[in-house]
Design a protein around this motif. Structure first.
Motif, PDB file in Angstrom:
ATOM      1  N   UNK A 137       0.826  -1.205   0.000  1.00 43.16           N
ATOM      2  CA  UNK A 137       0.000   0.000   0.000  1.00 43.16           C
ATOM      3  C   UNK A 137       0.867   1.263   0.000  1.00 43.16           C
ATOM      4  N   UNK A 138       1.874   1.271   0.857  1.00 39.53           N
ATOM      5  CA  UNK A 138       2.712   2.461   1.007  1.00 39.53           C
ATOM      6  C   UNK A 138       3.678   2.643  -0.167  1.00 39.53           C
ATOM      7  N   UNK A 139       4.216   1.532  -0.658  1.00 32.76           N
ATOM      8  CA  UNK A 139       5.220   1.613  -1.726  1.00 32.76           C
ATOM      9  C   UNK A 139       4.591   1.810  -3.097  1.00 32.76           C
ATOM     10  N   UNK A 140       3.525   1.071  -3.394  1.00 38.12           N
ATOM     11  CA  UNK A 140       2.945   1.080  -4.737  1.00 38.12           C
ATOM     12  C   UNK A 140       1.537   1.660  -4.802  1.00 38.12           C
ATOM     13  N   UNK A 141       1.022   2.131  -3.665  1.00 38.62           N
ATOM     14  CA  UNK A 141      -0.299   2.734  -3.652  1.00 38.62           C
ATOM     15  C   UNK A 141      -1.432   1.739  -3.853  1.00 38.62           C
ATOM     16  N   UNK A 142      -1.188   0.473  -3.566  1.00 34.44           N
ATOM     17  CA  UNK A 142      -2.231  -0.540  -3.761  1.00 34.44           C
ATOM     18  C   UNK A 142      -3.250  -0.433  -2.631  1.00 34.44           C
ATOM     19  N   UNK A 143      -4.508  -0.478  -3.019  1.00 33.62           N
ATOM     20  CA  UNK A 143      -5.590  -0.206  -2.087  1.00 33.62           C
ATOM     21  C   UNK A 143      -6.589  -1.354  -1.970  1.00 33.62           C
ATOM     22  N   UNK A 144      -6.819  -2.063  -3.056  1.00 32.32           N
ATOM     23  CA  UNK A 144      -7.793  -3.153  -3.091  1.00 32.32           C
ATOM     24  C   UNK A 144      -7.051  -4.480  -3.205  1.00 32.32           C
ATOM     25  N   UNK A 145      -7.258  -5.349  -2.216  1.00 34.12           N
ATOM     26  CA  UNK A 145      -6.523  -6.609  -2.141  1.00 34.12           C
ATOM     27  C   UNK A 145      -7.490  -7.780  -2.251  1.00 34.12           C
ATOM     28  N   UNK A 146      -7.153  -8.696  -3.141  1.00 32.76           N
ATOM     29  CA  UNK A 146      -7.956  -9.887  -3.404  1.00 32.76           C
ATOM     30  C   UNK A 146      -7.417 -11.045  -2.578  1.00 32.76           C
ATOM     31  N   UNK A 147      -8.277 -11.729  -1.837  1.00 27.91           N
ATOM     32  CA  UNK A 147      -7.886 -12.934  -1.096  1.00 27.91           C
ATOM     33  C   UNK A 147      -8.611 -14.099  -1.758  1.00 27.91           C
ATOM     34  N   UNK A 148      -7.862 -14.984  -2.389  1.00 27.39           N
ATOM     35  CA  UNK A 148      -8.485 -16.053  -3.161  1.00 27.39           C
ATOM     36  C   UNK A 148      -7.772 -17.377  -2.931  1.00 27.39           C
ATOM     37  N   UNK A 149      -8.312 -18.432  -3.528  1.00 23.99           N
ATOM     38  CA  UNK A 149      -7.728 -19.769  -3.438  1.00 23.99           C
ATOM     39  C   UNK A 149      -8.062 -20.516  -4.717  1.00 23.99           C
ATOM     40  N   UNK A 150      -7.460 -21.687  -4.874  1.00 21.38           N
ATOM     41  CA  UNK A 150      -7.750 -22.500  -6.058  1.00 21.38           C
ATOM     42  C   UNK A 150      -9.077 -23.236  -5.913  1.00 21.38           C
ATOM     43  N   UNK A 151      -9.345 -23.742  -4.718  1.00 22.99           N
ATOM     44  CA  UNK A 151     -10.515 -24.597  -4.500  1.00 22.99           C
ATOM     45  C   UNK A 151     -11.227 -24.198  -3.216  1.00 22.99           C
ATOM     46  N   UNK A 152     -12.326 -24.858  -2.933  1.00 22.02           N
ATOM     47  CA  UNK A 152     -13.060 -24.615  -1.704  1.00 22.02           C
ATOM     48  C   UNK A 152     -12.327 -25.237  -0.514  1.00 22.02           C
ATOM     49  N   UNK A 153     -12.698 -24.782   0.679  1.00 24.26           N
ATOM     50  CA  UNK A 153     -12.195 -25.347   1.939  1.00 24.26           C
ATOM     51  C   UNK A 153     -10.695 -25.195   2.121  1.00 24.26           C
TER      52      UNK A 153
ATOM     53  N   UNK B 158      -2.252 -27.516 -10.509  1.00 25.01           N
ATOM     54  CA  UNK B 158      -3.454 -26.676 -10.502  1.00 25.01           C
ATOM     55  C   UNK B 158      -3.131 -25.321  -9.871  1.00 25.01           C
ATOM     56  N   UNK B 159      -2.342 -25.327  -8.821  1.00 24.12           N
ATOM     57  CA  UNK B 159      -1.954 -24.072  -8.166  1.00 24.12           C
ATOM     58  C   UNK B 159      -1.182 -23.190  -9.143  1.00 24.12           C
ATOM     59  N   UNK B 160      -0.262 -23.773  -9.885  1.00 22.04           N
ATOM     60  CA  UNK B 160       0.517 -22.994 -10.845  1.00 22.04           C
ATOM     61  C   UNK B 160      -0.346 -22.449 -11.979  1.00 22.04           C
ATOM     62  N   UNK B 161      -1.375 -23.198 -12.373  1.00 24.36           N
ATOM     63  CA  UNK B 161      -2.315 -22.672 -13.371  1.00 24.36           C
ATOM     64  C   UNK B 161      -3.025 -21.433 -12.830  1.00 24.36           C
TER      65      UNK B 161
END
Length: 297
Positions: free
Chosen positions: A71-87, A230-233
């Motif tokens: 955020x401080x270095x590149x001004x990034x404000x919106x962060x995505x938290x994701x995964x490959x699969x459920x659970x 799958x993770x690398x995809x």
């Protein structure tokens, strides 16, 4: 051999260094639930709970520091938290990271964008009022006043929430760049940090829409669950999106996890028996069958 390689999961940090094409941000160890959390198996472990261990809390703070740096270095404000699969625990990670940020910053928003299986309202024991969930806001294009009323602020933690409710079938295509960007642009004006809990990236196109609208992404990987291929995809897909991939988080790490090879050998050993005696084959050596008397049962 090719099948074994393609199904190999992430077991250790050293192994992941060779398997995955992005950097490791942190490792969240498996945390045993205590007290009320133990009685409610579906409840999530939050750093605001007094039973949460010091190590778990500090690891979340370590992840927070890397988000703050982006955020401080590149001004990034919106962060995505994701995964490959459920659970894989992405919703719990998103909740804890948001709580950690709210401890230091006043304008933090946690947005549940998993419109098919929303989890944040369950994690925080909340029920969005009719007309205040994300799906409704996307389809009805609210004005700023209506958007502000939909956001729930927890005075105890200082964290703001925008919850989601499960989509009806007629709304399955509600999330699109044209419908989501105006809402997100309005939120950018009011919040310093916006964390988005997304659907699993490998399952729905919604996650790709969100990745193109966000500034950065964190990939949550549960130990010994999803094949490294799958993770690398998913990593390749995230790198192709607008959001910069900060790295991956190792979730639910345990000591002494078995390798895929050992687990697969155990699974293959059991169904094979001698075609003559119907007893377990004593000559099984790890191959599909011996050349004398064995075959698949």
């Amino acid at each position: 051999l090719l099948l074994a390689v393609s199904q190999e999961t992430v077991q250790t940090v050293s192994g992941a260094h060779d398997q995955l094409d992005t950097k490791l941000l942190a490792t969240l160890r498996h945390e045993r639930k205590r007290g009320a959390l133990l009685r409610n198996k579906k409840s999530a472990l939050l750093i605001s709970d007094p039973t949460c261990s010091f190590y778990y809390t500090e690891t979340v703070h370590q992840l927070r520091a890397q988000v703050e740096r982006a955020h401080e270095k590149d001004g990034r404000q919106v962060f995505l938290i994701t995964s490959c699969a459920e659970n894989e625990g992405k919703s719990t990670v998103a909740a804890n990271l948001a709580l950690s940020l709210a401890q230091k910053h006043q304008r933090v928003l946690l947005l549940d964008a998993d419109l098919r299986k929303p989890a944040q309202s369950l994690i925080f024991s909340a029920s969005p009022a009719p007309g205040t969930d994300l799906g409704y806001l996307i389809t009805h294009r609210p004005d700023r006043e209506a958007l502000e009323k939909a956001i729930v602020r927890d005075e105890a933690t200082g964290l703001s929430h925008l919850y989601a409710a499960p989509l009806r079938r007629s709304q399955s295509e509600a999330l699109s760049p044209d419908s989501f960007r105006p809402l997100l642009d309005a939120l950018r004006e009011s919040y310093s940090y916006i964390l988005i809990d997304t659907p699993p990236f490998s399952f729905f196109a919604d996650a790709e829409v969100l990745a193109d609208a966000a500034d950065a992404a964190i990939l949550v990987v549960r130990q010994d669950l999803v094949p490294a291929a799958v993770i690398n995809d998913t990593i390749d897909d995230l790198n192709a999106a607008h959001a910069a991939l900060l790295g991956w988080l190792r979730q639910q790490a345990r000591k002494g996890g078995r390798s895929w090879k050992n687990r697969r050998r155990k699974e293959l050993t059991f169904p094979f028996s001698c075609t003559i005696s119907a007893a377990p084959c004593s000559t099984f050596s790890g191959s599909r069958s011996c050349s004398v008397c064995c075959s698949a049962a």
